[in-house]
Design an enzyme around this catalytic site. Structure first.
Site, PDB file in Angstrom:
ATOM      1  CB  SER A 194     -35.560  21.168 -29.458  1.00  0.00           C
ATOM      2  OG  SER A 194     -34.719  20.448 -28.601  1.00  0.00           O
ATOM      3  CG  HIS A 237     -30.525  22.729 -30.359  1.00  0.00           C
ATOM      4  ND1 HIS A 237     -30.983  21.588 -31.000  1.00  0.00           N
ATOM      5  CD2 HIS A 237     -31.442  22.999 -29.376  1.00  0.00           C
ATOM      6  CE1 HIS A 237     -32.101  21.180 -30.432  1.00  0.00           C
ATOM      7  NE2 HIS A 237     -32.408  22.013 -29.455  1.00  0.00           N
TER       8      HIS A 237
END
Length: 286
Positions: free
Chosen positions: A103, A256
């Site tokens: 991320s 994610h």
């Protein structure tokens, strides 16, 4: 495999950087792990036990997150954070390594590769964020107001750890008390992370653009969850198009938080990539 983990912190560029280090074997390649926004090295806890079978592994808490410093005077731009990572590693005599960025850690990784291409042999971006602008001048001005850090704290409290975790995983059954406490813990301690987050908002630069990414020759493996709601697959596809030596792998039934959701599969992909991709090579995008 038993872990013999060094856990400590060191002062670098006027900020304390917390790190966890598994193995110190000069014959093994080194992997540097960089976590995402509002996270810490805790997010790699399921992946590291696989990686230490064949690599030296060092994971850092990027300031102002986790157990690293939250000094209001530090510059929290991704480029400066990347520079501090380089200075930290140089202090450990680590001058060649591969980097794994999840991320926001992907944004820091790309800044590091762009400005220090000779140091990084390979890059693995796990749902690495990108293509974000800086914040508006109005937002930056508002961030100076005394109540702004309190507003950030209230916003995160209202959203709640449960809602945030459900947003980053595809299967909410993965969420347990260990995960809740691991991600919430750093925000319950007595330190001014919220003031540092306001500074981080002001320091945020524009992410690397297409021309910058085209110049990066480092072999990059991009791994994405099909159902990522935070950094959608479209970002991974753009990065794959703009990074000339990149490979994109999409993992089904994942969101994610890939190091938590699919550590075994992620390990196998990383292992295969590092063993087959030489530090400099030309790969045809497909």
């Amino acid at each position: 495999m038993d872990r013999h983990t060094i856990k400590s912190s060191e002062r670098v560029d006027n900020i304390d950087i917390y790190f966890e280090y598994d193995k110190m074997d000069d014959s093994l390649p080194t992997l540097v792990l960089l976590h995402g926004f509002l996270s810490s090295s805790f997010s790699f806890r399921k992946l590291v036990p696989y990686l230490i079978k064949e690599f030296n592994v060092i994971s850092l808490d990027l300031p102002p997150f986790g157990q690293s410093g939250k000094d209001y005077r530090y510059t929290y731009s991704f480029r400066n954070i990347a520079k501090s990572v380089v200075h930290f590693l140089a202090g450990k005599n680590i001058n060649k390594f591969s980097i794994i960025g999840h991320s926001m850690g992907g944004q820091v990784s790309l800044q590091l590769i762009k400005h220090h291409p000779d140091l990084v042999e390979h890059a693995i971006l796990l749902a690495g964020s990108g293509y974000q602008p800086s914040y508006s001048e109005k937002m930056k001005l508002v961030s100076y107001l005394p109540f702004f850090s309190f507003g950030i704290k209230r916003y995160l409290q209202r959203s709640g750890i449960e809602k945030n975790l459900k947003n980053v995983v595809h299967d909410p059954a993965l969420i347990d008390d260990e995960m809740r406490q691991g991600y919430l813990g750093p925000f319950t301690k007595k330190h001014d992370i919220f003031r540092a987050l306001g500074r981080m908002l002001r320091d945020k630069e524009v992410d690397l653009l297409k021309d910058d990414l085209h110049d990066i020759q480092t072999p990059c493996l991009l791994i994405w969850g099909r159902h990522d709601r935070v950094v959608p697959l479209s970002i991974g596809q753009r990065l794959h198009d703009d990074l000339p030596n990149s490979e994109l792998v999409v993992i089904e039934d994942s969101g994610h938080l890939l190091p938590e959701e699919r550590p075994t599969e992620i390990y196998q992909l990383i292992k295969g990539f590092l063993k087959t991709a030489p530090p400099t090579y030309s790969r045809v995008n497909g």
